[in-house]
Design an enzyme around this catalytic site. Sequence first.
Site, PDB file in Angstrom:
ATOM      1  N   CYS A 187       0.446  -1.353   0.355  1.00  0.00           N
ATOM      2  CA  CYS A 187       0.269  -0.107  -0.187  1.00  0.00           C
ATOM      3  C   CYS A 187       0.680   1.657   0.253  1.00  0.00           C
ATOM      4  O   CYS A 187       2.430   0.533  -0.647  1.00  0.00           O
ATOM      5  CB  CYS A 187      -0.987  -0.160   0.962  1.00  0.00           C
ATOM      6  SG  CYS A 187      -1.445  -1.508   1.649  1.00  0.00           S
TER       7      CYS A 187
ATOM      8  N   VAL B 221      -4.441  -9.448   0.601  1.00  0.00           N
ATOM      9  CA  VAL B 221      -5.087 -10.576   2.011  1.00  0.00           C
ATOM     10  C   VAL B 221      -6.297  -9.492   3.203  1.00  0.00           C
ATOM     11  O   VAL B 221      -6.089  -8.455   3.448  1.00  0.00           O
ATOM     12  CB  VAL B 221      -3.498 -11.042   2.764  1.00  0.00           C
ATOM     13  CG1 VAL B 221      -3.963 -11.285   4.187  1.00  0.00           C
ATOM     14  CG2 VAL B 221      -3.359 -11.509   1.792  1.00  0.00           C
TER      15      VAL B 221
ATOM     16  N   GLU C 264       3.124  -6.683   3.926  1.00  0.00           N
ATOM     17  CA  GLU C 264       2.568  -8.212   3.787  1.00  0.00           C
ATOM     18  C   GLU C 264       3.598  -9.191   5.104  1.00  0.00           C
ATOM     19  O   GLU C 264       4.669  -8.865   5.286  1.00  0.00           O
ATOM     20  CB  GLU C 264       2.857  -9.026   2.360  1.00  0.00           C
ATOM     21  CG  GLU C 264       2.078  -8.308   1.272  1.00  0.00           C
ATOM     22  CD  GLU C 264       0.763  -8.590   1.224  1.00  0.00           C
ATOM     23  OE1 GLU C 264       0.453  -8.738   2.364  1.00  0.00           O
ATOM     24  OE2 GLU C 264       0.122  -7.702   0.656  1.00  0.00           O
TER      25      GLU C 264
ATOM     26  N   ASP D  90      -2.773  -9.445   8.162  1.00  0.00           N
ATOM     27  CA  ASP D  90      -1.791 -10.189   7.691  1.00  0.00           C
ATOM     28  C   ASP D  90      -1.292  -9.028   8.789  1.00  0.00           C
ATOM     29  O   ASP D  90      -0.416  -9.682   9.545  1.00  0.00           O
ATOM     30  CB  ASP D  90      -0.919 -10.358   6.484  1.00  0.00           C
ATOM     31  CG  ASP D  90      -0.968  -9.458   5.735  1.00  0.00           C
ATOM     32  OD1 ASP D  90       0.494  -8.914   5.981  1.00  0.00           O
ATOM     33  OD2 ASP D  90      -1.946  -8.759   5.181  1.00  0.00           O
TER      34      ASP D  90
ATOM     35  N   LEU E 147       7.310 -12.332 -12.567  1.00  0.00           N
ATOM     36  CA  LEU E 147       7.652 -11.614 -13.588  1.00  0.00           C
ATOM     37  C   LEU E 147       9.423 -12.815 -14.371  1.00  0.00           C
ATOM     38  O   LEU E 147       9.719 -13.654 -13.333  1.00  0.00           O
ATOM     39  CB  LEU E 147       8.873 -10.501 -13.165  1.00  0.00           C
ATOM     40  CG  LEU E 147       7.270  -9.542 -12.081  1.00  0.00           C
ATOM     41  CD1 LEU E 147       8.109  -8.227 -12.154  1.00  0.00           C
ATOM     42  CD2 LEU E 147       6.376  -8.731 -13.469  1.00  0.00           C
TER      43      LEU E 147
ATOM     44  N   GLY F 119      12.529 -11.610  -9.226  1.00  0.00           N
ATOM     45  CA  GLY F 119      13.904 -12.200  -8.951  1.00  0.00           C
ATOM     46  C   GLY F 119      15.179 -11.209  -8.000  1.00  0.00           C
ATOM     47  O   GLY F 119      15.657 -11.483  -8.189  1.00  0.00           O
TER      48      GLY F 119
END
EC number: 6.3.5.4
Length: 572
Positions: A2, A53, A76, A97, A233, A366
């Site tokens: 957010c 979530v 998160e 969460d 990605l 990654g």
Amino acid sequence: MCGIFAAFKHEDIHNFKPKALQLSKKIRHRGPDWSGNAVMNSTIFVHERLAIVGLDSGAQPITSADGEYMLGVNGEIYNHIQLREMCSDYKFQTFSDCEPIIPLYLEHDIDAPKYLDGMFAFCLYDSKKDRIVAARDPIGVVTLYMGRSSQSPETVYFASELKCLTDVCDSIISFPPGHVYDSETDKITRYFTPDWLDEKRIPSTPVDYHAIRHSLEKAVRKRLMAEVPYGVLLSGGLDSSLIAAIAARETEKANADANEDNNVDEKQLAGIDDQGHLHTSGWSRLHSFAIGLPNAPDLQAARKVAKFIGSIHHEHTFTLQEGLDALDDVIYHLETYDVTTIRASTPMFLLSRKIKAQGVKMVLSGEGSDEIFGGYLYFAQAPSAAEFHTESVQRVKNLHLADCLRANKSTMAWGLEARVPFLDKDFLQLCMNIDPNEKMIKPKEGRIEKYILRKAFDTTDEPDVKPYLPEEILWRQKEQFSDGVGYSWIDGLRDTAERAISDAMFANPKADWGDDIPTTKEAYWYRLKFDAWFPQKTAADTVMRWIPKADWGCAEDPSGRYAKIHEKHVSA
């Protein structure tokens, strides 16, 4: 993820509230699903929500049942199920969460961040003590800035992005990762203290290939916690391909487990339970996303990987002109003038818009592997294992100003969340303690960059294990993302900068740049664009330039093609 904005101890909080809402609106791209705000005493929190979530009840700021504590979080928390069980005496108000942060604070005070497994930046206000506590995740995957104003020295501001603070602050810092701020002492202290942070301590632990594999699989599994469609990605390079391969397996397994369980609880929280099982929502098959100039090396490799792992693949191309047209917006959202960050962020920025338009809110990426394993090609010039390790630790420490900043801001510009499994705390603890001799690039011995990571997922000697990737991908040479999308991308940027910046301009840099003088016309061009958005000196002070090690004899240009061992090496 957010966007958050907070002002603590403002002298006229109620009259400031409209301004606070206006400043928070500058980061609404980070949280287009809902806007919330709350005021306690002389403190205001504003929150721009991206719901992933706790969709129905996870709006923020979160207020405790007794009305004494207020929480705003960008991030998160992957171990939230376990934390809820630990804090069973607390009366939870939501299924978010992030809410366990409040009872953790009640029990552990400013040590609360130590118990979090996730990516986060949060502000917590304690109205009884008129105290604010702010913290950032260990590596700085999530962005956070802190500012002050000489006009109101008692007020402290926090925001997810720099642009929220430049109107009201004349002193701004990028909040350091792994640290916590406590207004009671007015100090920022480190809470994340793993042994590997000491770059002078050279580890000697032998490599354990199965431990690397198991740890990365677990890191990916954690990050598939979602109640919305997600994807990955996929550049076709080693790092994104491994993440995609693992995510495809975990998605398939989670769906199979859900189909076998006839007693699925619709109120089951998304995440990893005590048995290590993943509970998630989304598509039944993994979706992968790639971008590049037409016929780019990455696009060709990504197609091979997607076919091999069975993902539903989405390939997007962009033209040089489309990339150039996006540069001003990229620099506005990235809040940097670093050359390598801008080069790599532009394709990611364009791809993120395409992904969000397809209904996806979260992707795996990654970032982090090259820093952990010394995967940048210039690491081949490390004079010793000790220096190799020291540079690796420094790169990990600075990720929040480089690749993490890119991954966070180029995706969140479109309300898309990027999660990075390689920067999992447990994975870092394992891999940063491996003897650097195991990581060194030794072409004469057949050990290319990131050899031990490749070897960990090489199943040649395991006939009962399904291969993770095609051999030509598993052992493909490293490409910088900005190279892999098409070599003409960087060449086009340089040529355009050469035309935009005259020799006279380049010879006379701005006096207020001080010692931070651009060394190429491309860098000069980006600095001018940055200054147009952020003219304040304190804004420029938050920027770090990513440059290979000059004292190793490396070329200054960050493109991998300037490394001597690149298959298509070019001279500086």
